[in-house]
Scaffold this motif. Sequence first.
Motif, mmCIF file in Angstrom:
data_model
loop_
_atom_site.group_PDB
_atom_site.id
_atom_site.type_symbol
_atom_site.label_atom_id
_atom_site.label_comp_id
_atom_site.label_asym_id
_atom_site.label_seq_id
_atom_site.Cartn_x
_atom_site.Cartn_y
_atom_site.Cartn_z
ATOM 1 N N HIS A 54 18.098 2.726 -7.783
ATOM 2 C CA HIS A 54 17.571 2.063 -8.982
ATOM 3 C C HIS A 54 18.586 2.108 -10.132
ATOM 4 O O HIS A 54 18.934 1.077 -10.709
ATOM 5 C CB HIS A 54 16.259 2.736 -9.392
ATOM 6 N N GLU A 55 19.061 3.302 -10.445
ATOM 7 C CA GLU A 55 19.987 3.406 -11.592
ATOM 8 C C GLU A 55 21.290 2.671 -11.299
ATOM 9 O O GLU A 55 21.879 2.047 -12.179
ATOM 10 C CB GLU A 55 20.239 4.879 -11.955
ATOM 11 N N THR A 82 15.729 -4.859 -11.587
ATOM 12 C CA THR A 82 16.318 -3.634 -11.034
ATOM 13 C C THR A 82 15.484 -3.093 -9.888
ATOM 14 O O THR A 82 16.029 -2.657 -8.864
ATOM 15 C CB THR A 82 16.486 -2.585 -12.145
ATOM 16 N N TYR A 120 8.114 -3.196 -14.267
ATOM 17 C CA TYR A 120 8.791 -2.726 -13.062
ATOM 18 C C TYR A 120 8.292 -3.451 -11.818
ATOM 19 O O TYR A 120 9.046 -4.095 -11.111
ATOM 20 C CB TYR A 120 8.551 -1.217 -12.879
ATOM 21 N N GLU A 167 13.961 -4.147 -15.854
ATOM 22 C CA GLU A 167 13.364 -3.241 -14.865
ATOM 23 C C GLU A 167 12.811 -3.964 -13.632
ATOM 24 O O GLU A 167 12.879 -3.431 -12.523
ATOM 25 C CB GLU A 167 12.284 -2.380 -15.517
ATOM 26 N N HIS A 197 20.968 -1.055 -11.892
ATOM 27 C CA HIS A 197 21.094 -1.456 -13.301
ATOM 28 C C HIS A 197 22.532 -1.843 -13.658
ATOM 29 O O HIS A 197 22.748 -2.501 -14.678
ATOM 30 C CB HIS A 197 20.651 -0.321 -14.218
HETATM 31 ZN ZN ZN Z 1 15.211 1.248 -14.631
#
Ligand code: ZN
Length: 606
Positions: A302-303, A328, A388, A325, A306
Amino acid sequence: MRLLVVLLVFFAVVAKADPHSFSNSDIVSHPHLQLDLTADFDKKQLSGFVELDLEWHLPEARELVLDSRDLTVQRVMGRTAEGQWQALSHQFGKKQADHGQALIIGCPEQYNKVRVYYHTSPNASGLQWLSAEQTSEKTQPFMFSQSQSIHARSWIPLQDTPERRLTFSARIHTPKTLLAVMGADNSANLERDGDYQFEMPQPIPAYLIALAVGDLHFKAMSERTGVYAERAWLDKAVAEFGDTEQMMQVAGRMYGDYAWGRYDILVLPASFPFGGMENPRLSFITPTVIAGDKSLVSLIAHELAHSWSGNLVTNASWHELWLNEGFTNYVENRIMAAVYGEERALLERQLAVQELQAELPDLAPADTRLVTDYSGRDPDEAFTQVPYVKGMLLLQFLEQRFGREKFDAFLKHYFANFAFQSMTTERFLRYLRQTLLQDPDTVSFGEVLEWLNQPGLASTFVAPQSDAFVQVDRQASQWQQSDDLSKLQTTDWSIHQWLHFINQLSASVRPEQLAALDQAFGLSQSQNAEIASAWFAQAISRNYQSALPHIKTFLLQVGRRKFVVPLYQQLAAMPGGQAMALQIYQQAKAGYHPLTQVAVERVLKL
Ligand code: ZN
Ligand code: BES
């Protein structure tokens, strides 16, 4: 009259696209800044100066308006075109809850540089200062920043809006025994001498400026990936996150070359208020994902994701967090599928949908739209499953209709086209219409608008369904009816199946049955933080008292908001639970991040 109101609203929106910033960045902006700060652990403050390079966009402008929160400003200087520094006047605007206040600097002429000498407050919302006892090694103190959404202004006076980008350089002074790291090029700092320099050559929004100082050590995982952590975590983290290089390779292949040089991971103390934070070149990560079996590494995917969605193409305001989000979460899931297989990615999608569906009833319908309005509110409140998971589901809907090949090409071009720019939903829609939607028979504009504007899930939503969960459901109901634990064939269950099992326990499961499960599987003592928190939620809502001491231990150790806030909320709702929740909170509070404190105090109504 009606028309007038509509027009006024329209102009207000046009004039101030980002209502969470006081700055006048459309009139004067700072494409580069330089920081010189000293970290004082006794005073819990950063002090020094920021020097802003200014670009003026209006000839008659004579004011620079920055964002600030709880900052003490000692003096402000401006540099003339001839290179002379002059003292400038400054004043603060009215304080606004959760937003801080404007810092208004009078500029008799249009200076090309302005310096602000200042120091932070020990309670800065974007910083946590930990004493040595609050760290894993217990010998050195630790501090770190968390700037998203609007907390950069609590440690740097600047234009704190994701509409603008800047490059920066920094010099950070610390006690000699500690190492400073930033989301920037760290390569100048091989020697631990308390004097560290950084360069961030790619323009980023202010919320991605990040700093941490502690007894940090580094270990490489590949040529361009590595881990910074306290000694206690270093080897475990390197083992857990060993697939990071592979994740970068698959993501680069699908969405275009990685744009930021290195990708390192910083493991923070357990009080870190988030799971992760995508600070460029250096993701900040909670130690609660180090489970020992890579079961929670989707957080790294996830990170890392980004690095494309969010850090390259950035939401222009916090109303449109889904552009960061949702994209992502989609990219994260694709990385997981490519590295660990489609089956695991499917399970993770299904768990995500379950989380969204569990949260929807608690939200105001307007906040379940993808395009929301957070004006006047703390933009951190936008951190729900809606941007999200609903955002991810919209992209999955498009992927399913157009097919992977077309949709992948679309996304790759989207990232390349809008790299280093801010994005609005409107702009995204325009681009979508010029590209994929040219073929109106596959997806209609109306179908996309339904996802964006209507509350809840769209009528075109197709629920993910995995056999692995169907099996768990079958066993669960057999066990529940017979009370025979041998019906649960758990030896081969993945963590995901366990999470599904715990989250989907039927309403009729009794406390004695929870006790039997706990005895057989040691769930109250699970070292997997996701399992533990899911289990604790069930224990509280079904009044299984034996879990309470374990819940207390957990709340004293971990400060990740996603885990602790719902637990406090649930505890307080138990009969007689408010007093217990308060008592635990009093004990835990000093170890919590300011943002976690705010969130817990909100649910405990303190
Ligand atoms: Zn995020
Ligand atoms: N950028 C977010 C964290 C964030 C969002 C901070 C909004 C402040 C306001 C980060 O990338 C994130 O999404 N973290 C999640 C990870 C998860 C979805 C894998 C978290 O912290 O739980």
